[in-house]
Motif scaffolding. Sequence first.
Motif, PDB file in Angstrom:
ATOM      1  N   PRO A  79      -4.442   6.632  26.262  1.00  0.00           N
ATOM      2  CA  PRO A  79      -4.255   7.801  25.391  1.00  0.00           C
ATOM      3  C   PRO A  79      -4.033   7.356  23.945  1.00  0.00           C
ATOM      4  CG  PRO A  79      -2.454   7.605  26.986  1.00  0.00           C
ATOM      5  CD  PRO A  79      -3.416   6.499  27.265  1.00  0.00           C
ATOM      6  N   CYS A  80      -4.424   8.201  23.027  1.00  0.00           N
ATOM      7  CA  CYS A  80      -4.351   7.833  21.614  1.00  0.00           C
ATOM      8  C   CYS A  80      -4.015   9.069  20.780  1.00  0.00           C
ATOM      9  CB  CYS A  80      -5.701   7.258  21.181  1.00  0.00           C
ATOM     10  SG  CYS A  80      -5.706   6.603  19.519  1.00  0.00           S
ATOM     11  N   GLN A  81      -3.281   8.825  19.711  1.00  0.00           N
ATOM     12  CA  GLN A  81      -2.912   9.882  18.789  1.00  0.00           C
ATOM     13  C   GLN A  81      -2.975   9.313  17.376  1.00  0.00           C
ATOM     14  OE1 GLN A  81       0.858  11.431  20.062  1.00  0.00           O
ATOM     15  NE2 GLN A  81       0.829  13.090  18.588  1.00  0.00           N
ATOM     16  N   ASP A  82      -3.561  10.070  16.437  1.00  0.00           N
ATOM     17  CA  ASP A  82      -3.621   9.630  15.045  1.00  0.00           C
ATOM     18  C   ASP A  82      -2.201   9.470  14.491  1.00  0.00           C
ATOM     19  OD1 ASP A  82      -6.344   9.908  15.326  1.00  0.00           O
ATOM     20  OD2 ASP A  82      -6.524  11.626  13.986  1.00  0.00           O
ATOM     21  N   VAL A  83      -2.030   8.473  13.609  1.00  0.00           N
ATOM     22  CA  VAL A  83      -0.708   8.183  13.043  1.00  0.00           C
ATOM     23  C   VAL A  83      -0.866   7.847  11.562  1.00  0.00           C
ATOM     24  CG1 VAL A  83       1.381   6.783  13.291  1.00  0.00           C
ATOM     25  CG2 VAL A  83      -0.123   7.064  15.248  1.00  0.00           C
ATOM     26  N   GLN A  84       0.097   8.302  10.756  1.00  0.00           N
ATOM     27  CA  GLN A  84       0.139   7.935   9.344  1.00  0.00           C
ATOM     28  C   GLN A  84       1.494   7.315   9.033  1.00  0.00           C
ATOM     29  OE1 GLN A  84      -0.732  11.207   6.736  1.00  0.00           O
ATOM     30  NE2 GLN A  84      -2.913  10.774   6.831  1.00  0.00           N
ATOM     31  N   PHE A  85       1.458   6.246   8.257  1.00  0.00           N
ATOM     32  CA  PHE A  85       2.680   5.579   7.816  1.00  0.00           C
ATOM     33  C   PHE A  85       2.726   5.620   6.299  1.00  0.00           C
ATOM     34  CE2 PHE A  85       1.420   3.597  11.813  1.00  0.00           C
ATOM     35  CZ  PHE A  85       2.572   3.770  12.569  1.00  0.00           C
ATOM     36  N   ASP A  86       3.758   6.265   5.760  1.00  0.00           N
ATOM     37  CA  ASP A  86       3.902   6.336   4.309  1.00  0.00           C
ATOM     38  C   ASP A  86       5.302   5.933   3.850  1.00  0.00           C
ATOM     39  OD1 ASP A  86       5.280   8.511   5.287  1.00  0.00           O
ATOM     40  OD2 ASP A  86       4.168  10.004   4.135  1.00  0.00           O
ATOM     41  N   GLU A  87       6.154   5.547   4.797  1.00  0.00           N
ATOM     42  CA  GLU A  87       7.501   5.102   4.449  1.00  0.00           C
ATOM     43  C   GLU A  87       7.493   3.602   4.148  1.00  0.00           C
ATOM     44  OE1 GLU A  87      10.472   6.336   7.232  1.00  0.00           O
ATOM     45  OE2 GLU A  87       9.682   8.389   7.308  1.00  0.00           O
ATOM     46  N   HIS A  88       8.223   3.242   3.117  1.00  0.00           N
ATOM     47  CA  HIS A  88       8.257   1.867   2.622  1.00  0.00           C
ATOM     48  C   HIS A  88       8.543   0.855   3.726  1.00  0.00           C
ATOM     49  CE1 HIS A  88      10.204  -1.642   0.735  1.00  0.00           C
ATOM     50  NE2 HIS A  88       9.269  -1.476  -0.177  1.00  0.00           N
ATOM     51  N   ILE A 142      -6.057   1.323   5.022  1.00  0.00           N
ATOM     52  CA  ILE A 142      -4.921   0.962   4.183  1.00  0.00           C
ATOM     53  C   ILE A 142      -5.255   1.400   2.760  1.00  0.00           C
ATOM     54  CG2 ILE A 142      -3.523  -0.920   3.267  1.00  0.00           C
ATOM     55  CD1 ILE A 142      -4.174  -2.476   5.841  1.00  0.00           C
ATOM     56  N   THR A 143      -4.497   2.382   2.259  1.00  0.00           N
ATOM     57  CA  THR A 143      -4.697   2.870   0.903  1.00  0.00           C
ATOM     58  C   THR A 143      -3.829   2.036  -0.023  1.00  0.00           C
ATOM     59  OG1 THR A 143      -5.105   5.095   1.752  1.00  0.00           O
ATOM     60  CG2 THR A 143      -4.640   4.888  -0.607  1.00  0.00           C
ATOM     61  N   ASN A 144      -4.493   1.238  -0.857  1.00  0.00           N
ATOM     62  CA  ASN A 144      -3.811   0.314  -1.756  1.00  0.00           C
ATOM     63  C   ASN A 144      -3.289   1.043  -2.990  1.00  0.00           C
ATOM     64  OD1 ASN A 144      -4.490  -2.115  -0.180  1.00  0.00           O
ATOM     65  ND2 ASN A 144      -6.576  -1.530  -0.719  1.00  0.00           N
ATOM     66  N   THR A 145      -2.447   0.368  -3.768  1.00  0.00           N
ATOM     67  CA  THR A 145      -1.851   0.988  -4.953  1.00  0.00           C
ATOM     68  C   THR A 145      -2.892   1.390  -5.985  1.00  0.00           C
ATOM     69  OG1 THR A 145      -1.436  -1.208  -5.872  1.00  0.00           O
ATOM     70  CG2 THR A 145       0.383  -0.142  -4.707  1.00  0.00           C
ATOM     71  N   ASP A 146      -4.035   0.722  -6.004  1.00  0.00           N
ATOM     72  CA  ASP A 146      -5.104   1.073  -6.943  1.00  0.00           C
ATOM     73  C   ASP A 146      -6.042   2.141  -6.372  1.00  0.00           C
ATOM     74  OD1 ASP A 146      -6.552  -0.306  -5.058  1.00  0.00           O
ATOM     75  OD2 ASP A 146      -7.340  -1.813  -6.456  1.00  0.00           O
ATOM     76  N   PRO A 184       0.839  -1.206   0.000  1.00  0.00           N
ATOM     77  CA  PRO A 184       0.000   0.000   0.000  1.00  0.00           C
ATOM     78  C   PRO A 184       0.872   1.254   0.000  1.00  0.00           C
ATOM     79  CG  PRO A 184      -0.621  -1.490   1.779  1.00  0.00           C
ATOM     80  CD  PRO A 184       0.641  -2.022   1.181  1.00  0.00           C
ATOM     81  N   SER A 185       0.275   2.370  -0.349  1.00  0.00           N
ATOM     82  CA  SER A 185       1.012   3.626  -0.354  1.00  0.00           C
ATOM     83  C   SER A 185       0.884   4.371   0.968  1.00  0.00           C
ATOM     84  CB  SER A 185       0.513   4.522  -1.492  1.00  0.00           C
ATOM     85  OG  SER A 185      -0.879   4.744  -1.376  1.00  0.00           O
ATOM     86  N   LEU A 186      -0.151   4.054   1.749  1.00  0.00           N
ATOM     87  CA  LEU A 186      -0.396   4.773   2.987  1.00  0.00           C
ATOM     88  C   LEU A 186      -1.195   3.895   3.950  1.00  0.00           C
ATOM     89  CD1 LEU A 186      -0.361   7.563   4.543  1.00  0.00           C
ATOM     90  CD2 LEU A 186      -2.557   8.006   3.434  1.00  0.00           C
TER      91      LEU A 186
END
Length: 138
Positions: A46-55, A85-89, A31-33
């Motif tokens: 406690p919670c915090q939003d997280v983004q993963f975009d590194e390979h 999960i944002t897929n390649t398509d 996925p890309s993201l």
Amino acid sequence: MKKAAILLCIFAVFLASCTHTNTSGSDENLPSLITLTCNPDFTYEPCQDVQFDEHDEIWIIMGAIENAELIPGNLNYGAQYKMSITNTDRSVTKYDFSIGTDPEMNALLVDGIDTTTGYSIPLEDSNQLRSLIERRTN
């Protein structure tokens, strides 16, 4: 004896069709993201939003998902995060995701559409995911 062998083969084919798709085998399927959005109804930790975009981070997360084991029966859970999960398509796969901070607990992944289908992420993978989240939130 021949009938038993045929039944065994049919059962093996059925099991193979029910397993996860191998998404960690090649980079083109990664996925890309991956986004973790805090569930406002989950107030235990406690919670915090997280983004993963590194390979490398996406590779670790998808490997943990690939290693997850199906949990039989009905689930009674509280979701700490909504995982997208944002897929390649550009399609998006959604899960409910609970990981907590206890290094002795497996993370829980539940299908975002079919909430009766859940997966336990092995302890080693769960702790790797905790480390990734901690690095991104500190």
